[in-house]
Design a protein around this motif. Structure first.
Motif, short mmCIF file in Angstrom:
data_model
loop_
_atom_site.label_atom_id
_atom_site.label_comp_id
_atom_site.label_asym_id
_atom_site.label_seq_id
_atom_site.Cartn_x
_atom_site.Cartn_y
_atom_site.Cartn_z
N TYR A 55 9.62 47.14 31.35
CA TYR A 55 8.69 47.84 30.44
C TYR A 55 9.17 47.70 28.99
N GLU A 56 10.46 47.91 28.77
CA GLU A 56 11.00 47.82 27.41
C GLU A 56 10.87 46.40 26.86
N LEU A 57 11.13 45.41 27.70
CA LEU A 57 11.01 44.03 27.24
C LEU A 57 9.57 43.70 26.86
N ARG A 58 8.62 44.17 27.65
CA ARG A 58 7.21 43.88 27.37
C ARG A 58 6.71 44.58 26.12
N HIS A 59 7.33 45.70 25.77
CA HIS A 59 6.90 46.47 24.60
C HIS A 59 7.81 46.26 23.39
N GLY A 60 8.69 45.27 23.49
CA GLY A 60 9.51 44.91 22.34
C GLY A 60 10.65 45.84 22.03
N THR A 61 11.02 46.72 22.97
CA THR A 61 12.13 47.65 22.72
C THR A 61 13.34 47.36 23.60
N GLY A 62 13.21 46.36 24.45
CA GLY A 62 14.32 46.03 25.34
C GLY A 62 15.32 45.10 24.69
N ILE A 63 16.55 45.16 25.15
CA ILE A 63 17.62 44.31 24.64
C ILE A 63 18.27 43.61 25.82
N SER A 64 18.30 42.29 25.77
CA SER A 64 18.91 41.54 26.86
C SER A 64 20.42 41.77 26.87
N ASN A 65 21.01 41.59 28.05
CA ASN A 65 22.46 41.75 28.16
C ASN A 65 23.19 40.79 27.23
N ARG A 66 22.64 39.59 27.10
CA ARG A 66 23.29 38.58 26.26
C ARG A 66 23.25 39.00 24.79
N ASP A 67 22.09 39.50 24.33
CA ASP A 67 22.01 39.96 22.94
C ASP A 67 22.87 41.19 22.72
N GLY A 68 22.87 42.09 23.72
CA GLY A 68 23.66 43.30 23.57
C GLY A 68 25.14 43.05 23.50
N ALA A 69 25.58 41.92 24.06
CA ALA A 69 27.01 41.59 24.05
C ALA A 69 27.43 40.85 22.79
N THR A 70 26.50 40.64 21.86
CA THR A 70 26.83 39.93 20.62
C THR A 70 27.94 40.64 19.88
N LEU A 71 28.96 39.89 19.50
CA LEU A 71 30.07 40.49 18.77
C LEU A 71 29.64 40.82 17.34
N MET A 72 30.21 41.87 16.81
CA MET A 72 29.88 42.29 15.45
C MET A 72 30.20 41.18 14.45
#
Length: 428
Positions: A55-72
């Motif tokens: 649901y979050e991905l379809r509505h543009g509010t979801g974050i993939s695990n790969r993006d979420g793991a992006t280092l600062m």
């Protein structure tokens, strides 16, 4: 037994189950890329979690695990590369990032910087930096970096816009300033003449009587200075022809014309000793009328040398490339004992008295003092702010303009201030 639906399924492994859902991306071979989360003991709970992610991905509010793991550190590189700033802003942000933000968050994923981590960094930086203003600048840059990570890398920014918890901290203290005494300016100018000749003497009076920023003062070229300007204006912008013609009717040397300086650029330090000629801060191009006594000084100064810069360093280069604070401003403002000149064939430089109002202070305070003089003399706010290179917001900024009578009033007031000082010094 696995539970399946379109783009989502649950499978058991041992005593727990995991849910997998389509991330919305495809692999290079055309297959769908799935993400997963394990550790569930209830199949329905796992399935509902997967549905929430879809649901979050379809509505543009979801974050993939790969993006979420992006280092600062990786996000900082991407963010900084995508920004477009003036040179001075770019240089300041780069320094803040490399000195403070990048080292602190090395190895940290963006998703792991929550409100608590943000507060911990704020506490760290306020302890590390003695100046509250400097710490605030660092937090501003971090805030922009984290805000722009939403919604790609984090759902909400941890940046706290309003302080509601914790110990009360007084806002940044304003620098304590004294009224700018023209006698102190005169002493600074005389000290500067000892340090770097007539160039230094005129430079101090020019800053005090125009309020120019130091970078603008150091970057003033002779073609933009009285008595050459506006006749010598290179006229680089064809869209400014109307302004060029108006300048010719308004400013210059001659009957009915006002002596003036054109602020067209500033200089900033590059790597090593080189300097960059860049637009003035906030693109505050402006014309500054000068009182007659200063116009005479500027004309005499330009006749005394053929340097590109109106105020060259002792060696002939740009003052911005010189160790200005140590070699110029410190002895000018703090004073110094008699000493042998480094390039003077054994000749000595006389002792220089300190100027208490400026000893240990910034040269920039002359700019503040100039504005105070203008305010004391009662000039219109729009004329004052325009002279300082500030934007005036709202209706006032839209409809107001600086007129010839306003500029003549500024010239007259500054000249009268100088003449009063001269009479008082002569005892008359």
């Amino acid at each position: 037994m696995a539970r399946r639906a379109q783009d989502i399924y649950v499978e058991w492994r041992g005593g727990t189950c995991r849910v997998k859902w389509w991330s919305g991306e495809y692999r290079e071979d055309g297959r769908k890329r799935f993400e997963s989360k394990g550790g569930f003991t209830d199949e329905d709970e796992a399935f509902e979690f997967g549905q929430d992610q879809l649901y979050e991905l379809r509505h543009g509010t979801g974050i993939s695990n790969r993006d979420g793991a992006t280092l600062m550190t990786d996000w900082i590189d991407d963010w900084f590369a995508a920004t477009d700033h003036a040179y001075t802003t770019y240089k300041g942000y780069k320094s803040i990032i490399n000195k403070h933000i990048r080292p602190y968050f090395k190895g940290t994923a963006v998703k792991d910087i929550d409100v608590i981590a943000y507060r911990a960094f704020r506490k760290h930086i306020h302890k590390k930096l003695p100046s509250a203003a400097s710490a605030a600048n660092v937090m501003t840059v971090l805030g922009m970096i984290l805000d722009d990570a939403v919604p790609r890398l984090i759902k909400v920014s941890p940046v706290e816009r309003k302080r509601t918890r914790g110990r009360y901290v007084k806002q940044t203290k304003r620098e304590r300033k004294r009224d700018m005494d023209i006698a102190a300016i005169d002493q600074l100018a005389r000290n500067a003449e000892v340090v770097c000749g007539y160039t230094g003497y005129v430079m101090i009076w020019t800053m005090a009587m125009t309020g120019m920023r130091p970078g603008e003062l150091f970057g003033l070229r002779r073609e933009y200075c009285y008595p050459n300007w506006p006749t010598s204006d290179p006229r680089p912008d064809p869209d400014e022809e109307q302004r060029y013609e108006e300048d010719m009717r308004r400013y210059g040397k001659g009957d009915g014309l006002m002596p003036a300086i054109r602020v067209q650029q500033q200089v900033q330090q590059m790597q090593g000793q080189s300097v960059a000629e860049v637009p003035p801060k906030y693109y505050s191009y402006r014309t500054l009328v000068v009182p007659p006594f200063l116009a005479d000084m500027l004309e005499k100064l330009l006749a005394s040398h053929d340097n590109t810069w109106v105020f060259p360093a002792i060696g002939g280069g740009c003052l911005k490339a010189a160790p200005f604070s140590k070699s110029y401003w410190f002895p000018i403002s703090r004073g110094c004992d008699e000493r042998t000149r480094a390039r003077g064939n054994g000749r000595t430089r006389p002792a220089i008295p300190p100027v208490p109002d400026f000893a240990g202070k910034r040269m920039y305070l002359m700019r503040h003092g100039h504005k105070a003089w203008l305010d004391e003399d009662g000039h219109p706010r729009f004329a004052v702010e325009s002279r300082m290179g500030h934007e005036v917001p709202g209706v006032e900024g839209t409809y107001s303009s600086v007129t010839v009578p306003m500029e003549r009033a500024i010239m007259k007031a500054l000249q009268e201030r100088w003449e009063r000082f001269e009479r008082e010094r002569a005892g008359g």
